[in-house]
Design a protein around this motif. Structure first.
Motif, PDB file in Angstrom:
ATOM      1  N   LYS A  96       9.092  -9.688 -17.201  1.00  0.00           N
ATOM      2  CA  LYS A  96       7.976  -8.774 -17.390  1.00  0.00           C
ATOM      3  C   LYS A  96       7.746  -8.059 -16.061  1.00  0.00           C
ATOM      4  O   LYS A  96       7.567  -8.690 -15.027  1.00  0.00           O
ATOM      5  CB  LYS A  96       6.718  -9.513 -17.824  1.00  0.00           C
ATOM      6  N   ILE A  97       7.782  -6.734 -16.102  1.00  0.00           N
ATOM      7  CA  ILE A  97       7.681  -5.910 -14.892  1.00  0.00           C
ATOM      8  C   ILE A  97       6.401  -5.082 -14.966  1.00  0.00           C
ATOM      9  O   ILE A  97       6.182  -4.365 -15.946  1.00  0.00           O
ATOM     10  CB  ILE A  97       8.889  -4.958 -14.754  1.00  0.00           C
ATOM     11  N   ARG A  98       5.573  -5.174 -13.917  1.00  0.00           N
ATOM     12  CA  ARG A  98       4.342  -4.376 -13.902  1.00  0.00           C
ATOM     13  C   ARG A  98       4.036  -3.938 -12.473  1.00  0.00           C
ATOM     14  O   ARG A  98       4.439  -4.580 -11.506  1.00  0.00           O
ATOM     15  CB  ARG A  98       3.155  -5.162 -14.461  1.00  0.00           C
ATOM     16  N   LEU A  99       3.321  -2.842 -12.355  1.00  0.00           N
ATOM     17  CA  LEU A  99       2.854  -2.374 -11.054  1.00  0.00           C
ATOM     18  C   LEU A  99       1.531  -3.042 -10.709  1.00  0.00           C
ATOM     19  O   LEU A  99       0.627  -3.134 -11.549  1.00  0.00           O
ATOM     20  CB  LEU A  99       2.637  -0.857 -11.080  1.00  0.00           C
ATOM     21  N   ASP A 100       1.437  -3.518  -9.489  1.00  0.00           N
ATOM     22  CA  ASP A 100       0.161  -4.006  -8.978  1.00  0.00           C
ATOM     23  C   ASP A 100      -0.560  -2.807  -8.357  1.00  0.00           C
ATOM     24  O   ASP A 100      -0.100  -2.235  -7.364  1.00  0.00           O
ATOM     25  CB  ASP A 100       0.375  -5.091  -7.935  1.00  0.00           C
ATOM     26  N   MET A 101      -1.673  -2.413  -8.945  1.00  0.00           N
ATOM     27  CA  MET A 101      -2.323  -1.175  -8.540  1.00  0.00           C
ATOM     28  C   MET A 101      -2.942  -1.259  -7.147  1.00  0.00           C
ATOM     29  O   MET A 101      -3.108  -0.243  -6.475  1.00  0.00           O
ATOM     30  CB  MET A 101      -3.396  -0.785  -9.566  1.00  0.00           C
ATOM     31  N   ALA A 102      -3.268  -2.448  -6.699  1.00  0.00           N
ATOM     32  CA  ALA A 102      -3.898  -2.582  -5.380  1.00  0.00           C
ATOM     33  C   ALA A 102      -2.901  -2.390  -4.246  1.00  0.00           C
ATOM     34  O   ALA A 102      -3.266  -1.927  -3.163  1.00  0.00           O
ATOM     35  CB  ALA A 102      -4.570  -3.945  -5.260  1.00  0.00           C
ATOM     36  N   LYS A 123       0.803  -1.222   0.000  1.00  0.00           N
ATOM     37  CA  LYS A 123       0.000   0.000   0.000  1.00  0.00           C
ATOM     38  C   LYS A 123       0.841   1.279   0.000  1.00  0.00           C
ATOM     39  O   LYS A 123       0.484   2.260   0.644  1.00  0.00           O
ATOM     40  CB  LYS A 123      -0.963   0.014   1.206  1.00  0.00           C
ATOM     41  N   SER A 124       1.957   1.278  -0.695  1.00  0.00           N
ATOM     42  CA  SER A 124       2.715   2.522  -0.835  1.00  0.00           C
ATOM     43  C   SER A 124       1.924   3.478  -1.718  1.00  0.00           C
ATOM     44  O   SER A 124       1.425   3.102  -2.770  1.00  0.00           O
ATOM     45  CB  SER A 124       4.080   2.247  -1.468  1.00  0.00           C
ATOM     46  N   ARG A 125       1.816   4.734  -1.288  1.00  0.00           N
ATOM     47  CA  ARG A 125       1.063   5.705  -2.096  1.00  0.00           C
ATOM     48  C   ARG A 125       1.933   6.285  -3.209  1.00  0.00           C
ATOM     49  O   ARG A 125       1.435   6.982  -4.078  1.00  0.00           O
ATOM     50  CB  ARG A 125       0.501   6.820  -1.210  1.00  0.00           C
ATOM     51  N   GLY A 140       0.694  -1.281  -4.906  1.00  0.00           N
ATOM     52  CA  GLY A 140       1.834  -0.437  -5.236  1.00  0.00           C
ATOM     53  C   GLY A 140       3.127  -1.216  -5.359  1.00  0.00           C
ATOM     54  O   GLY A 140       4.206  -0.620  -5.474  1.00  0.00           O
ATOM     55  N   LEU A 141       3.053  -2.554  -5.329  1.00  0.00           N
ATOM     56  CA  LEU A 141       4.246  -3.384  -5.466  1.00  0.00           C
ATOM     57  C   LEU A 141       4.612  -3.573  -6.934  1.00  0.00           C
ATOM     58  O   LEU A 141       3.745  -3.589  -7.809  1.00  0.00           O
ATOM     59  CB  LEU A 141       4.021  -4.747  -4.813  1.00  0.00           C
ATOM     60  N   LEU A 142       5.896  -3.744  -7.185  1.00  0.00           N
ATOM     61  CA  LEU A 142       6.399  -3.999  -8.529  1.00  0.00           C
ATOM     62  C   LEU A 142       6.517  -5.511  -8.700  1.00  0.00           C
ATOM     63  O   LEU A 142       7.311  -6.161  -8.014  1.00  0.00           O
ATOM     64  CB  LEU A 142       7.764  -3.322  -8.701  1.00  0.00           C
ATOM     65  N   ILE A 143       5.715  -6.080  -9.602  1.00  0.00           N
ATOM     66  CA  ILE A 143       5.678  -7.533  -9.802  1.00  0.00           C
ATOM     67  C   ILE A 143       6.691  -7.907 -10.883  1.00  0.00           C
ATOM     68  O   ILE A 143       6.648  -7.391 -12.003  1.00  0.00           O
ATOM     69  CB  ILE A 143       4.277  -8.005 -10.209  1.00  0.00           C
ATOM     70  N   VAL A 144       7.606  -8.796 -10.515  1.00  0.00           N
ATOM     71  CA  VAL A 144       8.680  -9.227 -11.414  1.00  0.00           C
ATOM     72  C   VAL A 144       8.412 -10.673 -11.813  1.00  0.00           C
ATOM     73  O   VAL A 144       8.467 -11.583 -10.983  1.00  0.00           O
ATOM     74  CB  VAL A 144      10.055  -9.106 -10.727  1.00  0.00           C
ATOM     75  N   ASP A 145       8.118 -10.889 -13.085  1.00  0.00           N
ATOM     76  CA  ASP A 145       7.803 -12.225 -13.601  1.00  0.00           C
ATOM     77  C   ASP A 145       8.922 -12.676 -14.535  1.00  0.00           C
ATOM     78  O   ASP A 145       9.214 -12.016 -15.521  1.00  0.00           O
ATOM     79  CB  ASP A 145       6.471 -12.192 -14.353  1.00  0.00           C
ATOM     80  N   GLY A 146       9.578 -13.784 -14.178  1.00  0.00           N
ATOM     81  CA  GLY A 146      10.601 -14.334 -15.059  1.00  0.00           C
ATOM     82  C   GLY A 146      12.018 -14.221 -14.539  1.00  0.00           C
ATOM     83  O   GLY A 146      12.971 -14.528 -15.262  1.00  0.00           O
ATOM     84  N   PHE A 147      12.175 -13.819 -13.295  1.00  0.00           N
ATOM     85  CA  PHE A 147      13.514 -13.712 -12.710  1.00  0.00           C
ATOM     86  C   PHE A 147      13.990 -15.106 -12.317  1.00  0.00           C
ATOM     87  O   PHE A 147      13.350 -15.772 -11.511  1.00  0.00           O
ATOM     88  CB  PHE A 147      13.477 -12.792 -11.493  1.00  0.00           C
ATOM     89  N   THR A 148      15.105 -15.557 -12.881  1.00  0.00           N
ATOM     90  CA  THR A 148      15.571 -16.920 -12.618  1.00  0.00           C
ATOM     91  C   THR A 148      16.936 -16.969 -11.950  1.00  0.00           C
ATOM     92  O   THR A 148      17.398 -18.043 -11.577  1.00  0.00           O
ATOM     93  CB  THR A 148      15.662 -17.726 -13.933  1.00  0.00           C
ATOM     94  N   ALA A 149      17.602 -15.825 -11.795  1.00  0.00           N
ATOM     95  CA  ALA A 149      18.914 -15.824 -11.149  1.00  0.00           C
ATOM     96  C   ALA A 149      18.779 -16.196  -9.680  1.00  0.00           C
ATOM     97  O   ALA A 149      17.680 -16.231  -9.120  1.00  0.00           O
ATOM     98  CB  ALA A 149      19.581 -14.456 -11.302  1.00  0.00           C
ATOM     99  N   GLN A 150      19.901 -16.461  -9.035  1.00  0.00           N
ATOM    100  CA  GLN A 150      19.887 -16.841  -7.630  1.00  0.00           C
ATOM    101  C   GLN A 150      19.181 -15.783  -6.797  1.00  0.00           C
ATOM    102  O   GLN A 150      19.455 -14.595  -6.905  1.00  0.00           O
ATOM    103  CB  GLN A 150      21.326 -17.010  -7.128  1.00  0.00           C
ATOM    104  N   ASP A 151      18.250 -16.229  -5.954  1.00  0.00           N
ATOM    105  CA  ASP A 151      17.444 -15.321  -5.141  1.00  0.00           C
ATOM    106  C   ASP A 151      18.106 -15.156  -3.784  1.00  0.00           C
ATOM    107  O   ASP A 151      18.142 -16.093  -2.987  1.00  0.00           O
ATOM    108  CB  ASP A 151      16.033 -15.884  -4.989  1.00  0.00           C
ATOM    109  N   TYR A 152      18.645 -13.967  -3.525  1.00  0.00           N
ATOM    110  CA  TYR A 152      19.240 -13.695  -2.221  1.00  0.00           C
ATOM    111  C   TYR A 152      18.130 -13.321  -1.235  1.00  0.00           C
ATOM    112  O   TYR A 152      17.399 -12.358  -1.451  1.00  0.00           O
ATOM    113  CB  TYR A 152      20.251 -12.547  -2.324  1.00  0.00           C
ATOM    114  N   ILE A 153      18.013 -14.067  -0.169  1.00  0.00           N
ATOM    115  CA  ILE A 153      17.004 -13.796   0.857  1.00  0.00           C
ATOM    116  C   ILE A 153      17.678 -13.090   2.019  1.00  0.00           C
ATOM    117  O   ILE A 153      18.674 -13.579   2.561  1.00  0.00           O
ATOM    118  CB  ILE A 153      16.323 -15.089   1.322  1.00  0.00           C
ATOM    119  N   LEU A 154      17.161 -11.951   2.397  1.00  0.00           N
ATOM    120  CA  LEU A 154      17.763 -11.197   3.483  1.00  0.00           C
ATOM    121  C   LEU A 154      17.724 -11.975   4.787  1.00  0.00           C
ATOM    122  O   LEU A 154      16.711 -12.592   5.106  1.00  0.00           O
ATOM    123  CB  LEU A 154      17.016  -9.868   3.677  1.00  0.00           C
ATOM    124  N   PRO A 155      18.811 -11.953   5.560  1.00  0.00           N
ATOM    125  CA  PRO A 155      18.775 -12.587   6.874  1.00  0.00           C
ATOM    126  C   PRO A 155      17.797 -11.861   7.792  1.00  0.00           C
ATOM    127  O   PRO A 155      17.578 -10.667   7.661  1.00  0.00           O
ATOM    128  CB  PRO A 155      20.214 -12.446   7.378  1.00  0.00           C
TER     129      PRO A 155
END
Length: 321
Positions: free
Chosen positions: A267-273, A229-231, A275-290
């Motif tokens: 494919k990058i799109r904004l989710d209007m509900a 819900k970022s404005r 305000g998040l940026l949806i990233v579809d197709g990212f296959t590189a190593q996913d770094y998860i924050l500790p």
């Protein structure tokens, strides 16, 4: 490219690093914890500066690169010590990496500051108690920059993660004369819910005096708690504020080991509900924050993924100013 940039990119450009180190801190007592020595911003060693003799600057506030660490004597410190070589190393790596990726021909100024440790963001109460110290440091650094380093040039204000929260406070506190010289503010990797006359959402690629904000996730369930819900939100690929998708292609970098990267077409799109940026197709190593991260949240990739677009956009807004 230097080893520090390689290290920075290997951590997916601005990942939050959990750092445990012994340090020769020069602490003072606060009653709750020991706090490192206050940075002296008249000392050039407390700055990362790339002076390219450009007509415009970037003032950058770096993200969290510090974890709690144990001091001699057994006390735990929750803030970076800007006079400790071991604790300065990851701060330098991020500042040098971001400068190399996004500055282009612009000047780049970034202060070392006593940032909160990553553990400070495990609860809202810890964050509220500890954030005033780093905010105070960066506030003093920004005033020093305006008085002694900026020389009246227009500037871009930029911050990532913890640095973006601090940057927003600088933006809200600006006097009107300073705000009129601000090309744009890039608040990367945080939600913005508040309203303020100086927080004007960007609506296209070349508007000025505006704030740019985005948060990348695989889908809306991957957002960190409370980050929906970022404005203020914009797609940094097509610079639109609607749900129109855009294609982003990332090429493998010669600076990174081949095993860590692939050529991705996303494919990058904004989710209007949300305000998040949806990233579809990212296959590189996913770094998860500790401690605070979750799978499918691309917080650690927010600059690395869009590096070329950010560099081009900063140059465009500076030229349009």
């Amino acid at each position: 490219m230097s080893q520090t940039v390689r290290s920075f990119l290997r951590l997916s450009s601005v990942s939050l690093v959990f750092l445990i180190a012994w340090t020769s801190c020069q602490p003072r007592k606060t009653g709750l914890t020991q706090v490192p020595k206050e940075p002296d911003y008249q000392d050039t060693a407390q700055w990362y500066i790339s002076d390219r003799q450009a007509a415009a600057d970037i003032f950058y506030v770096l993200s969290t690169e510090t974890g709690d660490y144990v001091l001699p004597g057994g006390d735990t410190c929750h803030y970076a010590n800007t006079y400790s070589d071991s604790l300065r190393t990851p701060l330098y790596a991020e500042m040098h990496g971001v400068d190399s990726l996004v500055s282009g021909q612009l000047n780049f100024y970034a202060p070392y500051y006593r940032q909160c440790s990553l553990q400070s963001f495990e609860s809202d109460s810890l964050t509220a108690a500890r954030m005033p110290l780093p905010l105070g440091d960066v506030r003093r650094a920004f005033q020093h920059y305006l008085k002694h380093l900026n020389d009246g040039r227009p500037f871009i204000l930029a911050g990532y993660s913890q640095g973006a929260y601090i940057m927003l406070e600088l933006l809200k506190e600006m006097d009107e004369a300073t705000y009129q010289r601000m090309i744009a503010a890039y608040a990367i990797g945080i939600p913005i819910r508040e309203s303020h006359p100086h927080i004007v959402p960007a609506t296209r690629a070349d508007d000025t005096g505006v704030t740019i904000c985005y948060n990348s996730v695989r889908d809306t369930t991957c957002a960190m708690p409370g980050w929906e819900k970022s404005r203020v939100a914009i797609n940094p690929v097509n610079w639109r504020t609607d749900s129109t998708p855009a294609v982003l292609i990332t090429e493998p970098s010669p600076l990174l080991p081949v095993v860590e990267q692939k050529k991705d077409t996303m494919k990058i799109r904004l989710d209007m509900a949300t305000g998040l940026l949806i990233v579809d197709g990212f296959t590189a190593q996913d770094y998860i924050l500790p401690l605070i991260g979750r799978e499918g949240n691309y917080h650690s990739r927010e600059i690395w993924l869009y590096r070329d677009l950010l560099r081009e956009n900063m140059a465009l807004r500076a030229a349009s100013f």
